[in-house]
Write a protein that holds these residues in place. Sequence first.
Motif, PDB file in Angstrom:
ATOM      1  N   GLY A  40      50.614  29.813  41.941  1.00  0.00           N
ATOM      2  CA  GLY A  40      49.290  29.277  41.610  1.00  0.00           C
ATOM      3  C   GLY A  40      48.829  28.232  42.602  1.00  0.00           C
ATOM      4  O   GLY A  40      48.277  27.201  42.214  1.00  0.00           O
ATOM      5  N   LEU A  54      46.362  28.057  44.414  1.00  0.00           N
ATOM      6  CA  LEU A  54      44.908  27.851  44.380  1.00  0.00           C
ATOM      7  C   LEU A  54      44.471  27.447  42.970  1.00  0.00           C
ATOM      8  O   LEU A  54      43.299  27.607  42.601  1.00  0.00           O
ATOM      9  CB  LEU A  54      44.199  29.142  44.825  1.00  0.00           C
ATOM     10  CG  LEU A  54      44.559  29.588  46.242  1.00  0.00           C
ATOM     11  CD1 LEU A  54      44.134  31.031  46.492  1.00  0.00           C
ATOM     12  CD2 LEU A  54      43.920  28.674  47.275  1.00  0.00           C
ATOM     13  N   GLN A  68      45.257  28.906  40.299  1.00  0.00           N
ATOM     14  CA  GLN A  68      44.992  30.146  39.555  1.00  0.00           C
ATOM     15  C   GLN A  68      43.481  30.372  39.390  1.00  0.00           C
ATOM     16  O   GLN A  68      43.005  30.790  38.331  1.00  0.00           O
ATOM     17  CB  GLN A  68      45.678  30.113  38.184  1.00  0.00           C
ATOM     18  CG  GLN A  68      47.203  29.984  38.317  1.00  0.00           C
ATOM     19  CD  GLN A  68      47.853  29.672  36.986  1.00  0.00           C
ATOM     20  OE1 GLN A  68      47.837  28.537  36.502  1.00  0.00           O
ATOM     21  NE2 GLN A  68      48.409  30.698  36.371  1.00  0.00           N
ATOM     22  N   ASN A  92      37.042  28.613  54.202  1.00  0.00           N
ATOM     23  CA  ASN A  92      36.692  28.581  52.789  1.00  0.00           C
ATOM     24  C   ASN A  92      37.605  27.603  52.040  1.00  0.00           C
ATOM     25  O   ASN A  92      38.613  27.122  52.584  1.00  0.00           O
ATOM     26  CB  ASN A  92      36.665  29.997  52.187  1.00  0.00           C
ATOM     27  CG  ASN A  92      38.025  30.672  52.152  1.00  0.00           C
ATOM     28  OD1 ASN A  92      39.041  30.045  51.821  1.00  0.00           O
ATOM     29  ND2 ASN A  92      38.051  31.951  52.490  1.00  0.00           N
ATOM     30  N   LYS A 102      47.349  34.380  45.525  1.00  0.00           N
ATOM     31  CA  LYS A 102      47.014  35.711  44.983  1.00  0.00           C
ATOM     32  C   LYS A 102      45.533  35.964  45.208  1.00  0.00           C
ATOM     33  O   LYS A 102      44.708  35.068  45.037  1.00  0.00           O
ATOM     34  CB  LYS A 102      47.277  35.736  43.485  1.00  0.00           C
ATOM     35  CG  LYS A 102      48.705  36.013  43.134  1.00  0.00           C
ATOM     36  CD  LYS A 102      48.841  36.617  41.757  1.00  0.00           C
ATOM     37  CE  LYS A 102      48.325  35.736  40.670  1.00  0.00           C
ATOM     38  NZ  LYS A 102      49.117  34.529  40.490  1.00  0.00           N
ATOM     39  N   SER A 103      45.231  37.188  45.570  1.00  0.00           N
ATOM     40  CA  SER A 103      43.831  37.594  45.629  1.00  0.00           C
ATOM     41  C   SER A 103      43.769  39.102  45.506  1.00  0.00           C
ATOM     42  O   SER A 103      44.683  39.806  45.918  1.00  0.00           O
ATOM     43  CB  SER A 103      43.195  37.159  46.951  1.00  0.00           C
ATOM     44  OG  SER A 103      41.870  37.636  47.006  1.00  0.00           O
ATOM     45  N   THR A 104      42.680  39.590  44.933  1.00  0.00           N
ATOM     46  CA  THR A 104      42.480  41.039  44.871  1.00  0.00           C
ATOM     47  C   THR A 104      41.400  41.434  45.866  1.00  0.00           C
ATOM     48  O   THR A 104      41.053  42.610  45.972  1.00  0.00           O
ATOM     49  CB  THR A 104      42.022  41.447  43.453  1.00  0.00           C
ATOM     50  OG1 THR A 104      40.955  40.582  43.065  1.00  0.00           O
ATOM     51  CG2 THR A 104      43.162  41.316  42.457  1.00  0.00           C
ATOM     52  N   ARG A 152      39.681  37.993  51.331  1.00  0.00           N
ATOM     53  CA  ARG A 152      40.415  36.749  51.033  1.00  0.00           C
ATOM     54  C   ARG A 152      41.923  36.935  51.230  1.00  0.00           C
ATOM     55  O   ARG A 152      42.616  36.019  51.662  1.00  0.00           O
ATOM     56  CB  ARG A 152      40.091  36.258  49.621  1.00  0.00           C
ATOM     57  CG  ARG A 152      38.728  35.587  49.547  1.00  0.00           C
ATOM     58  CD  ARG A 152      38.525  34.828  48.260  1.00  0.00           C
ATOM     59  NE  ARG A 152      38.281  35.706  47.119  1.00  0.00           N
ATOM     60  CZ  ARG A 152      37.109  36.233  46.801  1.00  0.00           C
ATOM     61  NH1 ARG A 152      36.053  35.974  47.538  1.00  0.00           N
ATOM     62  NH2 ARG A 152      36.989  37.022  45.749  1.00  0.00           N
ATOM     63  N   ASN A 169      43.643  34.354  53.626  1.00  0.00           N
ATOM     64  CA  ASN A 169      44.650  33.422  53.119  1.00  0.00           C
ATOM     65  C   ASN A 169      45.887  33.347  54.010  1.00  0.00           C
ATOM     66  O   ASN A 169      46.785  32.539  53.765  1.00  0.00           O
ATOM     67  CB  ASN A 169      45.037  33.783  51.683  1.00  0.00           C
ATOM     68  CG  ASN A 169      43.929  33.461  50.700  1.00  0.00           C
ATOM     69  OD1 ASN A 169      42.989  32.738  51.024  1.00  0.00           O
ATOM     70  ND2 ASN A 169      44.033  33.998  49.489  1.00  0.00           N
TER      71      ASN A 169
END
Length: 284
Positions: A185, A187, A189, A210, A229-231, A235, A239
């Motif tokens: 987490g 970021l 979450q 960003n 985590k990103s979908t 990003r 990241n």
Amino acid sequence: MDTMVTLNDGNRIPAVGFGVFRIPADGPTYEAVRHALQADYRHIDTAAAYFNEADVGRAVADSGIPREEIFVTSKLWLQDYGYEAASKGIDASLSKLDMDYVDLYLLHQPYGDVAGAWKALEDAKAAGKIKSIGVSNMTPRIWNTFVPQFDTLPAVNQVECNPFFQQKELRAILDKDNVKIEAWGPLGQGNSALLTHPVITAIAEKHGRNAGQVILRFELQEGIIVLPKSTNPERIAGNLQLFDFELSGAEMDQLRALDTGKGSHDPEAPGIGEMLLANYKVHD
Ligand code: A2P
């Protein structure tokens, strides 16, 4: 700044990893890991209790990237604590991943027969099945309860960590033994109060980055390994673009001042071990 961090056992770990918590098995995890590897991630973080080790293993194998160039972490689930069960649990992870070794293997949660499970990790390390061993979700108090019983110091403690919860007390304890924090987490979450915080957005604007990249760079400069985590494909790639800019001392101080000392998950909450055990069954 180096893209790799040296652990207290001498092994090297990529400072940014791709986590697959809550990504479903049977397709999405495979696709996400393939995509992450194409985007140049070389560190994948899974767990028995994520139920997607097999997909991670297939994605790594199918990538065509040599196994030794990818750092793979998995974690032992609570059901498999105690020496005997842990030894079998480690083999079950290797079998699902279809790998001869994992780079890092963690005790996922600090409840039950932690010392017995740790001994199994130490023996699996000696047998070459695991390169580095660590723990997760240990608060200062939990760390001080269990770790003095261990023969080998953990290489990492994977805990919740973000600018609103900087784990300063824990880091002071771990720093003495060069134990690295891995941030889950990192970021917050997706906490919009964090991602739109005026201090962060102002710094982001100044650097042409960003908000997430500023947060992750802050954590890296603090010596923390991050598992964002990103979908979103843009990003996910962004990241990892953290090594071509640097936050100044004044910016670091501004970000350090955002700490509230509190997170979303309290590993010391009464009954939490039982609750986790009841909610996640990795086998019958
Ligand atoms: P998305 O999937 O739309 O990118 P954490 O890693 O702390 O668990 O946080 C994950 C959350 O942060 C997700 O909601 C994700 O949304 C969001 N996120 C990921 N990368 C960034 C970024 N660079 N900037 C802003 N939000 C991000």
